[in-house]
Motif scaffolding. Sequence first.
Motif, PDB file in Angstrom:
ATOM      1  N   PHE A   1      38.987  34.632  50.351  1.00 51.50           N
ATOM      2  CA  PHE A   1      38.412  34.056  51.574  1.00 51.50           C
ATOM      3  C   PHE A   1      37.818  32.662  51.377  1.00 51.50           C
ATOM      4  O   PHE A   1      37.816  31.860  52.310  1.00 51.50           O
ATOM      5  N   LEU A   2      37.303  32.364  50.190  1.00 52.04           N
ATOM      6  CA  LEU A   2      36.655  31.070  49.956  1.00 52.04           C
ATOM      7  C   LEU A   2      37.477  30.155  49.054  1.00 52.04           C
ATOM      8  O   LEU A   2      37.057  29.027  48.782  1.00 52.04           O
ATOM      9  N   LYS A   3      38.622  30.647  48.592  1.00 54.28           N
ATOM     10  CA  LYS A   3      39.522  29.871  47.731  1.00 54.28           C
ATOM     11  C   LYS A   3      38.834  29.398  46.450  1.00 54.28           C
ATOM     12  O   LYS A   3      39.160  28.336  45.911  1.00 54.28           O
ATOM     13  N   GLU A   4      37.884  30.194  45.966  1.00 52.49           N
ATOM     14  CA  GLU A   4      37.223  29.865  44.720  1.00 52.49           C
ATOM     15  C   GLU A   4      38.131  30.245  43.551  1.00 52.49           C
ATOM     16  O   GLU A   4      38.923  31.187  43.648  1.00 52.49           O
ATOM     17  N   PRO A   5      38.027  29.530  42.425  1.00 57.47           N
ATOM     18  CA  PRO A   5      38.876  29.850  41.268  1.00 57.47           C
ATOM     19  C   PRO A   5      38.543  31.223  40.702  1.00 57.47           C
ATOM     20  O   PRO A   5      37.393  31.666  40.721  1.00 57.47           O
ATOM     21  N   CYS A   6      39.564  31.880  40.203  1.00 57.82           N
ATOM     22  CA  CYS A   6      39.402  33.194  39.567  1.00 57.82           C
ATOM     23  C   CYS A   6      40.096  33.126  38.221  1.00 57.82           C
ATOM     24  O   CYS A   6      41.303  33.342  38.116  1.00 57.82           O
ATOM     25  N   GLY A   7      39.318  32.791  37.192  1.00 60.88           N
ATOM     26  CA  GLY A   7      39.886  32.535  35.876  1.00 60.88           C
ATOM     27  C   GLY A   7      40.133  33.787  35.070  1.00 60.88           C
ATOM     28  O   GLY A   7      40.000  34.923  35.547  1.00 60.88           O
ATOM     29  N   VAL A   8      40.476  33.567  33.806  1.00 66.04           N
ATOM     30  CA  VAL A   8      40.784  34.670  32.896  1.00 66.04           C
ATOM     31  C   VAL A   8      39.579  35.578  32.711  1.00 66.04           C
ATOM     32  O   VAL A   8      39.716  36.806  32.648  1.00 66.04           O
ATOM     33  N   PHE A   9      38.388  34.991  32.636  1.00 64.76           N
ATOM     34  CA  PHE A   9      37.171  35.780  32.456  1.00 64.76           C
ATOM     35  C   PHE A   9      36.998  36.780  33.594  1.00 64.76           C
ATOM     36  O   PHE A   9      36.691  37.950  33.366  1.00 64.76           O
ATOM     37  N   ASN A  10      37.192  36.323  34.826  1.00 65.25           N
ATOM     38  CA  ASN A  10      37.061  37.206  35.980  1.00 65.25           C
ATOM     39  C   ASN A  10      38.109  38.312  35.973  1.00 65.25           C
ATOM     40  O   ASN A  10      37.809  39.471  36.292  1.00 65.25           O
ATOM     41  N   VAL A  11      39.322  37.960  35.592  1.00 64.98           N
ATOM     42  CA  VAL A  11      40.397  38.955  35.550  1.00 64.98           C
ATOM     43  C   VAL A  11      40.083  40.044  34.527  1.00 64.98           C
ATOM     44  O   VAL A  11      40.253  41.244  34.794  1.00 64.98           O
ATOM     45  N   ILE A  12      39.593  39.641  33.354  1.00 61.16           N
ATOM     46  CA  ILE A  12      39.244  40.621  32.315  1.00 61.16           C
ATOM     47  C   ILE A  12      38.140  41.548  32.800  1.00 61.16           C
ATOM     48  O   ILE A  12      38.195  42.773  32.602  1.00 61.16           O
ATOM     49  N   SER A  13      37.120  40.976  33.463  1.00 56.18           N
ATOM     50  CA  SER A  13      36.013  41.786  33.975  1.00 56.18           C
ATOM     51  C   SER A  13      36.499  42.785  35.011  1.00 56.18           C
ATOM     52  O   SER A  13      36.082  43.955  35.018  1.00 56.18           O
ATOM     53  N   ILE A  14      37.386  42.340  35.881  1.00 51.54           N
ATOM     54  CA  ILE A  14      37.910  43.224  36.928  1.00 51.54           C
ATOM     55  C   ILE A  14      38.728  44.361  36.320  1.00 51.54           C
ATOM     56  O   ILE A  14      38.596  45.529  36.708  1.00 51.54           O
TER      57      ILE A  14
ATOM     58  N   ILE B   1      29.809  53.210  39.865  1.00 50.56           N
ATOM     59  CA  ILE B   1      30.840  52.630  40.729  1.00 50.56           C
ATOM     60  C   ILE B   1      30.212  51.674  41.745  1.00 50.56           C
ATOM     61  O   ILE B   1      30.684  50.551  41.939  1.00 50.56           O
ATOM     62  N   VAL B   2      29.129  52.110  42.386  1.00 52.49           N
ATOM     63  CA  VAL B   2      28.464  51.271  43.391  1.00 52.49           C
ATOM     64  C   VAL B   2      27.916  50.006  42.754  1.00 52.49           C
ATOM     65  O   VAL B   2      27.925  48.932  43.366  1.00 52.49           O
ATOM     66  N   PHE B   3      27.451  50.114  41.511  1.00 51.74           N
ATOM     67  CA  PHE B   3      26.820  48.974  40.851  1.00 51.74           C
ATOM     68  C   PHE B   3      27.826  47.945  40.368  1.00 51.74           C
ATOM     69  O   PHE B   3      27.454  46.862  39.929  1.00 51.74           O
ATOM     70  N   SER B   4      29.129  48.241  40.436  1.00 48.71           N
ATOM     71  CA  SER B   4      30.143  47.312  39.953  1.00 48.71           C
ATOM     72  C   SER B   4      30.467  46.213  40.958  1.00 48.71           C
ATOM     73  O   SER B   4      31.422  45.457  40.762  1.00 48.71           O
ATOM     74  N   VAL B   5      29.679  46.096  42.011  1.00 49.82           N
ATOM     75  CA  VAL B   5      29.909  45.080  43.050  1.00 49.82           C
ATOM     76  C   VAL B   5      30.074  43.670  42.489  1.00 49.82           C
ATOM     77  O   VAL B   5      30.997  42.945  42.892  1.00 49.82           O
ATOM     78  N   PRO B   6      29.206  43.194  41.556  1.00 53.74           N
ATOM     79  CA  PRO B   6      29.331  41.801  41.106  1.00 53.74           C
ATOM     80  C   PRO B   6      30.709  41.453  40.567  1.00 53.74           C
ATOM     81  O   PRO B   6      31.159  40.310  40.694  1.00 53.74           O
ATOM     82  N   VAL B   7      31.373  42.414  39.968  1.00 56.82           N
ATOM     83  CA  VAL B   7      32.681  42.140  39.373  1.00 56.82           C
ATOM     84  C   VAL B   7      33.729  41.882  40.442  1.00 56.82           C
ATOM     85  O   VAL B   7      34.606  41.024  40.286  1.00 56.82           O
ATOM     86  N   PHE B   8      33.640  42.607  41.572  1.00 56.47           N
ATOM     87  CA  PHE B   8      34.662  42.496  42.617  1.00 56.47           C
ATOM     88  C   PHE B   8      34.417  41.315  43.565  1.00 56.47           C
ATOM     89  O   PHE B   8      35.279  40.999  44.376  1.00 56.47           O
ATOM     90  N   VAL B   9      33.247  40.702  43.458  1.00 61.60           N
ATOM     91  CA  VAL B   9      32.965  39.554  44.326  1.00 61.60           C
ATOM     92  C   VAL B   9      33.986  38.447  44.102  1.00 61.60           C
ATOM     93  O   VAL B   9      34.419  37.775  45.047  1.00 61.60           O
ATOM     94  N   SER B  10      34.384  38.252  42.836  1.00 63.25           N
ATOM     95  CA  SER B  10      35.317  37.159  42.528  1.00 63.25           C
ATOM     96  C   SER B  10      36.659  37.336  43.230  1.00 63.25           C
ATOM     97  O   SER B  10      37.316  36.348  43.571  1.00 63.25           O
ATOM     98  N   ILE B  11      37.072  38.579  43.470  1.00 61.28           N
ATOM     99  CA  ILE B  11      38.349  38.817  44.168  1.00 61.28           C
ATOM    100  C   ILE B  11      38.288  38.279  45.590  1.00 61.28           C
ATOM    101  O   ILE B  11      39.162  37.528  46.038  1.00 61.28           O
ATOM    102  N   PHE B  12      37.243  38.666  46.312  1.00 62.18           N
ATOM    103  CA  PHE B  12      37.135  38.254  47.714  1.00 62.18           C
ATOM    104  C   PHE B  12      36.738  36.783  47.834  1.00 62.18           C
ATOM    105  O   PHE B  12      37.082  36.126  48.827  1.00 62.18           O
ATOM    106  N   ALA B  13      36.030  36.255  46.840  1.00 61.31           N
ATOM    107  CA  ALA B  13      35.735  34.818  46.844  1.00 61.31           C
ATOM    108  C   ALA B  13      37.025  34.020  46.699  1.00 61.31           C
ATOM    109  O   ALA B  13      37.178  32.951  47.293  1.00 61.31           O
ATOM    110  N   ARG B  14      37.954  34.556  45.927  1.00 61.01           N
ATOM    111  CA  ARG B  14      39.251  33.893  45.772  1.00 61.01           C
ATOM    112  C   ARG B  14      40.065  33.974  47.057  1.00 61.01           C
ATOM    113  O   ARG B  14      40.708  32.997  47.470  1.00 61.01           O
TER     114      ARG B  14
END
Length: 349
Positions: free
Chosen positions: A147-160, A132-145
């Motif tokens: 707070f930083l308005k970065e794109p969150c594509g289909v690939f990121n959604v599937i990973s999450i 669970i702790v090691f899954s951090v990289p996957v959730f980064v895309s949520i907060f990047a979207r």
Amino acid sequence: MPEHLELQHLVELSNGRDDGTDISLNLYENRRPLLKRCPFLGLMLAALSSLFFSLCSVIVKGLVSVDPMELAAFRFVGVLLPTIPVVIWKGEPIFPKGRRTMLMFRSFVGTSGLMLSFYAFRHMPLADASVIVFSVPVFVSIFARIFLKEPCGVFNVISIVLTLIGVLLITRPPLIFGSVGLELSSEDGNSNPWGAAAAFGSTLFGANVYILLRALKGLHFSVIMTNFGCFALVQTVFVTWLIGALCLPQCGMDRLLVLCLALFSFSGQILLTMSLQLEQAGPIAIARSADIVFAFIWQVMFFNEVPNKFSILGAVLVLSSVLLVGFRKWALALPDNSVMKTSLGVLAR
């Protein structure tokens, strides 16, 4: 926050990059003769750092006579020690104007995340908490979207989605699994819901740390880590005192294990820094997934806890998501005319 993300992004920031691709080209070129002699040295160092970090988790879970919050304080000694000589050598201002508030907030979030992970290691099966702790990289895309308005594509959604399913299989909340979840949780020592909540909270804090590090772009990594280590020591000692757990470990094996915790943390950080100087960030993130494998081995070897089928399936889903994120990071860093980038297909888009 897991150290592979922590140092990975700090090295990128120290070289003026924030695109998540690779460290400085000059730095890579300077290491080329060494890479020719041993092309997999960076990956081997990353895997070795993963071994040291996983042993830290074993100590936290096994040293039951010392509160996890106090162990976190000793852990941060291993964070602070490597950076003090670097920040002195670089001559960087430790508390730069205009960045102090952000540095303190980043330190608070990072410290809280690690304290929660230590609580999870103590009150959950080691492998389950590590996954669970090691899954951090996957959730980064949520907060990047967010707070930083970065794109969150289909690939990121599937990973999450895969990661969340994996976490549900590991924690097995009674609301979803009913009596089966309660029975399995009691058998494998996962009956404490606060442990699972702490593990997931640690993941969310860790993902936010990554976003804060991007906001601190331009600061040398030694400045960020020195502030982190100092603030973390104060916070962990205060929390330990507040809950009445502040005391010296018992003489003998307890003090030896506490010393090993600091030394293993120090060794893991140094090896990870060296690996990031020799190899791209994507492959290093993939190699660091060995942390999960080590956790399963230590769980059986030291604690006689055999993971059930739900934990194994959940770990496979989370590990697959983390590996896909690492492969994609590597693919995006490759030159546009690279044959490897073309062969990776959708991961490089």
